[in-house]
Design an enzyme around this catalytic site. Structure first.
Site, PDB file in Angstrom:
ATOM      1  N   SER A  84      40.047  37.245  33.831  1.00 25.61           N
ATOM      2  CA  SER A  84      40.421  36.841  35.185  1.00 25.61           C
ATOM      3  C   SER A  84      41.867  36.375  35.281  1.00 25.61           C
ATOM      4  O   SER A  84      42.531  36.599  36.295  1.00 25.61           O
ATOM      5  CB  SER A  84      39.486  35.735  35.672  1.00 25.61           C
ATOM      6  OG  SER A  84      38.162  36.206  35.763  1.00 25.61           O
ATOM      7  N   ARG A 130      45.709  30.675  26.812  1.00 27.32           N
ATOM      8  CA  ARG A 130      45.410  30.812  28.239  1.00 27.32           C
ATOM      9  C   ARG A 130      45.400  29.451  28.905  1.00 27.32           C
ATOM     10  O   ARG A 130      44.876  28.475  28.352  1.00 27.32           O
ATOM     11  CB  ARG A 130      44.067  31.531  28.426  1.00 27.32           C
ATOM     12  CG  ARG A 130      43.629  31.636  29.871  1.00 27.32           C
ATOM     13  CD  ARG A 130      42.482  32.604  30.019  1.00 27.32           C
ATOM     14  NE  ARG A 130      41.726  32.350  31.237  1.00 27.32           N
ATOM     15  CZ  ARG A 130      40.760  33.130  31.698  1.00 27.32           C
ATOM     16  NH1 ARG A 130      40.448  34.234  31.051  1.00 27.32           N
ATOM     17  NH2 ARG A 130      40.100  32.831  32.793  1.00 27.32           N
ATOM     18  N   HIS A 156      33.100  39.934  28.862  1.00 29.17           N
ATOM     19  CA  HIS A 156      33.615  40.944  29.781  1.00 29.17           C
ATOM     20  C   HIS A 156      33.454  42.337  29.191  1.00 29.17           C
ATOM     21  O   HIS A 156      33.164  42.505  28.005  1.00 29.17           O
ATOM     22  CB  HIS A 156      35.099  40.697  30.064  1.00 29.17           C
ATOM     23  CG  HIS A 156      35.370  39.410  30.767  1.00 29.17           C
ATOM     24  ND1 HIS A 156      36.631  38.888  30.910  1.00 29.17           N
ATOM     25  CD2 HIS A 156      34.540  38.521  31.375  1.00 29.17           C
ATOM     26  CE1 HIS A 156      36.581  37.750  31.578  1.00 29.17           C
ATOM     27  NE2 HIS A 156      35.320  37.493  31.861  1.00 29.17           N
ATOM     28  N   ASP A 205      31.197  37.386  37.862  1.00 23.82           N
ATOM     29  CA  ASP A 205      31.723  37.014  36.553  1.00 23.82           C
ATOM     30  C   ASP A 205      30.990  35.810  35.968  1.00 23.82           C
ATOM     31  O   ASP A 205      30.545  35.847  34.816  1.00 23.82           O
ATOM     32  CB  ASP A 205      33.208  36.695  36.671  1.00 23.82           C
ATOM     33  CG  ASP A 205      33.837  36.407  35.317  1.00 23.82           C
ATOM     34  OD1 ASP A 205      33.569  37.169  34.372  1.00 23.82           O
ATOM     35  OD2 ASP A 205      34.595  35.433  35.208  1.00 23.82           O
ATOM     36  N   ASP A 263      38.767  42.169  39.120  1.00 24.64           N
ATOM     37  CA  ASP A 263      39.802  41.865  38.139  1.00 24.64           C
ATOM     38  C   ASP A 263      39.457  42.361  36.746  1.00 24.64           C
ATOM     39  O   ASP A 263      40.325  42.490  35.881  1.00 24.64           O
ATOM     40  CB  ASP A 263      40.067  40.362  38.111  1.00 24.64           C
ATOM     41  CG  ASP A 263      38.783  39.541  37.982  1.00 24.64           C
ATOM     42  OD1 ASP A 263      37.681  40.110  38.108  1.00 24.64           O
ATOM     43  OD2 ASP A 263      38.888  38.321  37.763  1.00 24.64           O
ATOM     44  N   HIS A 264      38.182  42.637  36.489  1.00 25.24           N
ATOM     45  CA  HIS A 264      37.696  43.137  35.200  1.00 25.24           C
ATOM     46  C   HIS A 264      36.209  43.379  35.354  1.00 25.24           C
ATOM     47  O   HIS A 264      35.594  43.004  36.363  1.00 25.24           O
ATOM     48  CB  HIS A 264      37.954  42.128  34.069  1.00 25.24           C
ATOM     49  CG  HIS A 264      37.376  40.771  34.335  1.00 25.24           C
ATOM     50  ND1 HIS A 264      36.033  40.493  34.212  1.00 25.24           N
ATOM     51  CD2 HIS A 264      37.950  39.618  34.754  1.00 25.24           C
ATOM     52  CE1 HIS A 264      35.806  39.236  34.536  1.00 25.24           C
ATOM     53  NE2 HIS A 264      36.959  38.674  34.884  1.00 25.24           N
ATOM     54  N   HIS A 296      28.418  35.943  32.684  1.00 22.75           N
ATOM     55  CA  HIS A 296      28.631  35.265  31.409  1.00 22.75           C
ATOM     56  C   HIS A 296      27.372  34.589  30.872  1.00 22.75           C
ATOM     57  O   HIS A 296      27.333  34.216  29.689  1.00 22.75           O
ATOM     58  CB  HIS A 296      29.724  34.204  31.561  1.00 22.75           C
ATOM     59  CG  HIS A 296      31.116  34.750  31.466  1.00 22.75           C
ATOM     60  ND1 HIS A 296      31.537  35.536  30.426  1.00 22.75           N
ATOM     61  CD2 HIS A 296      32.185  34.607  32.282  1.00 22.75           C
ATOM     62  CE1 HIS A 296      32.812  35.859  30.597  1.00 22.75           C
ATOM     63  NE2 HIS A 296      33.222  35.308  31.725  1.00 22.75           N
ATOM     64  N   ASP A 305      34.910  39.300  41.481  1.00 25.24           N
ATOM     65  CA  ASP A 305      35.190  38.971  40.094  1.00 25.24           C
ATOM     66  C   ASP A 305      34.085  39.479  39.169  1.00 25.24           C
ATOM     67  O   ASP A 305      32.911  39.188  39.361  1.00 25.24           O
ATOM     68  CB  ASP A 305      35.322  37.452  39.941  1.00 25.24           C
ATOM     69  CG  ASP A 305      36.288  37.061  38.860  1.00 25.24           C
ATOM     70  OD1 ASP A 305      36.025  37.391  37.688  1.00 25.24           O
ATOM     71  OD2 ASP A 305      37.308  36.424  39.180  1.00 25.24           O
ATOM     72  N   ASP A 320      33.614  35.358  25.310  1.00 26.94           N
ATOM     73  CA  ASP A 320      34.583  36.429  25.090  1.00 26.94           C
ATOM     74  C   ASP A 320      34.205  37.281  23.890  1.00 26.94           C
ATOM     75  O   ASP A 320      34.810  38.333  23.647  1.00 26.94           O
ATOM     76  CB  ASP A 320      35.982  35.849  24.868  1.00 26.94           C
ATOM     77  CG  ASP A 320      36.436  34.998  26.044  1.00 26.94           C
ATOM     78  OD1 ASP A 320      35.985  35.277  27.166  1.00 26.94           O
ATOM     79  OD2 ASP A 320      37.228  34.061  25.836  1.00 26.94           O
ATOM     80  N   LYS A 367      37.151  29.743  40.530  1.00 24.53           N
ATOM     81  CA  LYS A 367      38.168  30.796  40.566  1.00 24.53           C
ATOM     82  C   LYS A 367      39.330  30.462  41.496  1.00 24.53           C
ATOM     83  O   LYS A 367      40.170  31.330  41.768  1.00 24.53           O
ATOM     84  CB  LYS A 367      37.533  32.122  41.016  1.00 24.53           C
ATOM     85  CG  LYS A 367      36.464  32.648  40.064  1.00 24.53           C
ATOM     86  CD  LYS A 367      37.046  33.069  38.722  1.00 24.53           C
ATOM     87  CE  LYS A 367      35.966  33.596  37.800  1.00 24.53           C
ATOM     88  NZ  LYS A 367      36.520  34.097  36.521  1.00 24.53           N
TER      89      LYS A 367
END
Length: 552
Positions: free
Chosen positions: A73, A280, A495, A424, A465-466, A428, A22, A164, A356
């Site tokens: 994600s 989301r 991200h 991930d 995933d990113h 962050h 991730d 974000d 996750k």
């Protein structure tokens, strides 16, 4: 859909093991690219010995409105599991605003209720234009529509982002919102104000029931009107930043906006309407449960659990029907990879740590939390630590690897999938050194899994995933790192739009090759590839497999 066997591609003797690293993308390779800086001998070896390429993991390639939108994600796992590109939450919401569908159904009920004498319409959600969990323009459209429809009292409970979007940008979003609210007040149509604030990682937006205290903290300021009080949202944020220099937006302590007499401007009470404007689902389910059913925290001995008309922006959990009312219907995703495998009798194992777990199960399964086959599927959640992620940047990489290896050695599951969260979650934090450690811990765990795959005659597939840890600094339009006046690099907490790696490593058996005619391939191509490796023919509706046809 039951899958047909692939006559040209027999399954390996061992399992197909699929790992999502991730947030581990392919960056520019400079000193702020934690994936590049980290020592990753296993990833390097797998690329050297196997076949590999990059995949698109953002924008339209994963069903987002535009290529300016970063991947995340939720959409990454949705698309990985579905094998097709379909409209994601952001796209569905944009369409509903454009065609007016959002103003029907649940909106009519919350707005009609809020027009009653003494009622208030409250909006809770992430104040951001990151378009991952929410978008500020959606909130603005809802506010303006409510005012136009005669709702006299509007309150916003703002959750600050910093993940974000760039960190320390909350003042900009709050300032824009305050201007909109002031215009509504000046029009004389309604009393519209910010009622509370708090950072997203400490207020309301918990997920997978990792820490209900986060939901409780939001409940206290939003519903009870309890907590530190300030005369305005910007004043409160300024005071807290003065007390804690460098305070990240995402961990701003929740606080209440109060009037001159010290009374909270907008606690949620009986008879009010509440809209959660996040689209989301993962960080929206628990607060929805708090309003609609029993929740796993003490809501002041239930003295203040208001009876409200509640709606979410979208249906966050289709299996459990959470929430009961929602403004926009999500896309229906059927015939996912795991559903097809379950129907075909293929045994599966899935695991991840708490942070996750829902991604490798719920989102992977097309927004379905339950299994497709109790007999043929095993899910395992590994509890995450409740500490800041940069304090233990390895997170549960070793324990996740332990579970994967145990599943491989047990020999029951033909398809094993897992998510490794550290790239991930640590990415962050904006802490470059911690992100490097996180990636190195992933690589150590990957080495152990690779050895088990080789021992059992399987195939290992690795992707992400990113991007995230692949760029740990904010940059200008020309890609140059941004620095403070003192010359300190400004850490990036969001991200990236970078591509992600896709590696297939088969230590035994016939050689594999990748197609060279799919230059724009993305995450949607992975599912058909996994089906082919498992010895099946993918459905015609899937994006094509990345594997080249076998020789002969």
């Amino acid at each position: 859909m039951k899958l047909e066997p692939n006559p040209r591609r027999p399954a390996p003797s061992g399992p197909v093991v699929f790992l999502v690293l991730d947030g581990v993308g392919i960056g520019c390779g400079d000193e702020f690219d934690a994936v590049h800086v980290a020592r990753t001998p296993t990833l390097d070896r797998l690329r050297r010995e196997g076949v590999w390429r990059t995949l698109r993991a953002h924008g339209k390639a994963v069903g987002l409105p535009s290529d300016a939108d970063i991947g995340n994600s939720e959409v990454g796992h949705n698309i990985l599991g579905a094998g097709r590109v379909f409209p994601q939450g952001a796209s569905s919401v944009e369409t509903a605003f454009a065609n007016g569908a959002i103003w029907q159904g649940a909106w009519r009920r919350v707005a009609d209720n809020a027009r009653r004498e003494g009622a208030t319409l409250h909006f809770i959600g992430l104040l951001s234009d990151g378009n991952v969990h929410a978008h500020q323009r959606h909130l603005e459209a809802l506010l303006e529509r409510a005012a136009a429809e005669g709702v006299r009292r509007l309150r916003v409970h703002a959750l600050l982002d910093g993940r974000d979007v760039p960190d320390h940008s909350a003042e900009r979003y709050l300032g824009r919102l305050e201007e909109r609210l002031e215009r509504l007040r000046e029009s004389g149509t309604c009393d519209a104000r910010i009622a509370s604030c708090g950072g997203r990682m400490v207020t309301t937006m918990d997920r997978y029931e990792a820490d209900w205290r986060i939901v409780e903290a939001g409940w206290r300021v939003q519903v009870l009107g309890e907590g530190r009080k300030f005369p305005g949202a910007l004043a409160g944020l300024s005071a807290l930043r003065a007390e804690q220099p460098g305070l990240s937006d995402q961990v701003v302590p929740p606080f209440v906006v109060a009037d001159a007499a010290g009374h909270a401007l907008g606690p949620i009470v009986d008879g009010d309407s509440v809209v959660l404007f996040n689209f989301r689902g993962d960080r929206a389910i628990e607060v929805s449960l708090a309003f609609e059913s029993d929740a796993s925290f003490d809501r002041v001995e239930r003295v203040r659990v208001p009876r409200v008309c509640y709606a979410g922006m979208m249906l966050y959990d289709g299996d459990r029907h959470i929430p009961a009312e929602f403004l926009v219907s999500p896309a229906t995703v059927s015939d996912t990879l795991s559903e097809c495998l379950a129907q075909s009798g293929c045994t599966q194992f899935a695991c991840a740590e708490t942070q996750k777990y829902g991604h490798i199960t719920y989102f992977w399964n097309g927004n379905r939390s339950s299994k497709f086959s109790e007999r043929n599927e095993v899910y395992l959640e590994i509890p995450s630590d409740r500490v800041p992620f940069d304090q233990r940047p390895w997170m549960k990489s070793a324990e996740t690897a332990d579970a994967v290896i145990a599943a491989i050695d047990a020999g029951r599951a033909r398809f094993v999938r897992a998510n490794f969260a550290a790239g991930d979650m640590v990415g962050h934090t904006g802490n470059l050194d911690a992100a490097v450690i996180a990636v190195e811990a992933l690589d150590l765990s990957l080495a152990r899994v690779a050895a088990a795959v080789q021992r059992r005659g399987g195939v290992l597939v690795v992707t992400a995933d990113h991007g995230n840890a692949d760029d740990m600094v904010e940059r200008d339009a020309d890609g140059r790192p941004l620095r403070t006046p003192a010359g300190v690099p400004i850490g990036r907490t969001s991200h990236t739009r970078n591509p992600v790696p896709f590696i297939v490593w088969r230590p035994a058996g016939s050689a594999l090759a990748l197609r060279d005619d799919l230059p724009e391939a993305g995450l949607a191509n992975v599912a058909a590839t996994l089906m082919e490796l498992l010895g099946y023919v993918a459905p015609a509706s899937y994006e094509p497999s990345l594997l080249a046809a076998p020789a002969g």
